[in-house]
Motif scaffolding. Sequence first.
Motif, PDB file in Angstrom:
ATOM      1  N   ALA A 214       0.835  -1.204   0.000  1.00 31.59           N
ATOM      2  CA  ALA A 214       0.000   0.000   0.000  1.00 31.59           C
ATOM      3  C   ALA A 214       0.869   1.253   0.000  1.00 31.59           C
ATOM      4  CB  ALA A 214      -0.919  -0.005   1.220  1.00 31.59           C
ATOM      5  N   LEU A 215       1.949   1.232   0.762  1.00 35.87           N
ATOM      6  CA  LEU A 215       2.837   2.397   0.810  1.00 35.87           C
ATOM      7  C   LEU A 215       3.521   2.617  -0.538  1.00 35.87           C
ATOM      8  CD1 LEU A 215       4.433   1.930   4.337  1.00 35.87           C
ATOM      9  CD2 LEU A 215       2.802   3.687   3.640  1.00 35.87           C
ATOM     10  N   ALA A 216       3.801   1.541  -1.256  1.00 34.71           N
ATOM     11  CA  ALA A 216       4.404   1.679  -2.584  1.00 34.71           C
ATOM     12  C   ALA A 216       3.466   2.409  -3.532  1.00 34.71           C
ATOM     13  CB  ALA A 216       4.770   0.302  -3.134  1.00 34.71           C
ATOM     14  N   LEU A 217       2.155   2.098  -3.451  1.00 31.75           N
ATOM     15  CA  LEU A 217       1.180   2.806  -4.278  1.00 31.75           C
ATOM     16  C   LEU A 217       1.127   4.285  -3.923  1.00 31.75           C
ATOM     17  CD1 LEU A 217      -1.884   0.374  -4.445  1.00 31.75           C
ATOM     18  CD2 LEU A 217      -0.337   0.981  -6.302  1.00 31.75           C
ATOM     19  N   VAL A 218       1.145   4.565  -2.624  1.00 30.26           N
ATOM     20  CA  VAL A 218       1.105   5.952  -2.165  1.00 30.26           C
ATOM     21  C   VAL A 218       2.338   6.711  -2.648  1.00 30.26           C
ATOM     22  CG1 VAL A 218       1.233   7.415  -0.125  1.00 30.26           C
ATOM     23  CG2 VAL A 218      -0.343   5.483  -0.176  1.00 30.26           C
ATOM     24  N   ASP A 219       3.500   6.086  -2.508  1.00 27.06           N
ATOM     25  CA  ASP A 219       4.731   6.746  -2.935  1.00 27.06           C
ATOM     26  C   ASP A 219       4.733   6.994  -4.439  1.00 27.06           C
ATOM     27  OD1 ASP A 219       5.571   6.718  -0.306  1.00 27.06           O
ATOM     28  OD2 ASP A 219       6.815   4.926  -0.526  1.00 27.06           O
ATOM     29  N   ALA A 220       4.185   6.037  -5.190  1.00 25.67           N
ATOM     30  CA  ALA A 220       4.123   6.206  -6.642  1.00 25.67           C
ATOM     31  C   ALA A 220       3.186   7.343  -7.024  1.00 25.67           C
ATOM     32  CB  ALA A 220       3.673   4.909  -7.301  1.00 25.67           C
ATOM     33  N   ALA A 221       2.149   7.539  -6.214  1.00 22.54           N
ATOM     34  CA  ALA A 221       1.187   8.614  -6.500  1.00 22.54           C
ATOM     35  C   ALA A 221       1.722   9.982  -6.132  1.00 22.54           C
ATOM     36  CB  ALA A 221      -0.116   8.352  -5.745  1.00 22.54           C
ATOM     37  N   LYS A 222       2.832   9.998  -5.368  1.00 23.67           N
ATOM     38  CA  LYS A 222       3.439  11.264  -4.943  1.00 23.67           C
ATOM     39  C   LYS A 222       2.429  12.162  -4.225  1.00 23.67           C
ATOM     40  CE  LYS A 222       7.136  11.425  -8.387  1.00 23.67           C
ATOM     41  NZ  LYS A 222       7.100   9.988  -8.666  1.00 23.67           N
ATOM     42  N   ALA A 223       1.655  11.541  -3.339  1.00 24.21           N
ATOM     43  CA  ALA A 223       0.653  12.280  -2.567  1.00 24.21           C
ATOM     44  C   ALA A 223       0.960  12.144  -1.087  1.00 24.21           C
ATOM     45  CB  ALA A 223      -0.743  11.744  -2.853  1.00 24.21           C
ATOM     46  N   PRO A 224       0.685  13.175  -0.280  1.00 23.07           N
ATOM     47  CA  PRO A 224       0.879  13.061   1.167  1.00 23.07           C
ATOM     48  C   PRO A 224      -0.013  11.968   1.739  1.00 23.07           C
ATOM     49  CG  PRO A 224       0.438  15.334   0.514  1.00 23.07           C
ATOM     50  CD  PRO A 224       0.153  14.486  -0.675  1.00 23.07           C
ATOM     51  N   ALA A 225       0.495  11.261   2.726  1.00 24.18           N
ATOM     52  CA  ALA A 225      -0.282  10.172   3.327  1.00 24.18           C
ATOM     53  C   ALA A 225      -0.213  10.247   4.842  1.00 24.18           C
ATOM     54  CB  ALA A 225       0.235   8.820   2.850  1.00 24.18           C
TER      55      ALA A 225
END
Length: 216
Positions: free
Chosen positions: A122-133
């Motif tokens: 899940a964190l890989a998807l977030v990092d790829a989206a370049k969005a704050p999490a």
Amino acid sequence: MRVLAIAGQKGGAGKTTLAVHMAVAAQAAGLRVGLIDADPQGSAAAWASARSPEAPRLTVAPLVGAEVRRGVEAARGDGFDLVLVDTPPHATASTASALPGADLILLPVRPSVLDLAALPAALALVDAAKAPAMLVLSAVPSRCSEEPEVRRALERAGRSVAATAIHDRADFRRALAHGRAVAETAPKSQAAREIRALWREVADKLNLPKLKEKSE
């Protein structure tokens, strides 16, 4: 307009619970809110269909894949203040397409070994989206001795973790079964206080209006 996505690699962490409760909290704060149900299970749409006519109307649209971005842009053109996206519960193309452009992504995480093992995807998807999490400890069992340890582990990994934890409470299940939120069915409950506190954290990050803590 702000876009808040709720994502997660592991089912059962309370993703849709967070989505609908953040939507109701935002609406109570005076915002014009839309909720996109991008999860093929359709839990958020089913929740909306169970709402009584007396409940405040909340726009919920079931959209998948490329439709999500088109839905977000349509909401922007229609003057919505906030759009929430309840993404699929696994690392799929649909999830990946729903995250770019989000102003904030909430990642609910249960304090369990299996959930922590699923978190890197899940964190890989977030990092790829370049969005704050922001990670949210969610569906936390009562008297969970692992909660502080899991929180410290997430913080040591350099991830933003919400100060508010959402616990596994019967009030959530009762409210969701009737298309309501705990603020509507049990406004003085601990569950409702947790949601108000989490909304304040989300509102801080998105520069949106907050809710005041209600007196007992």
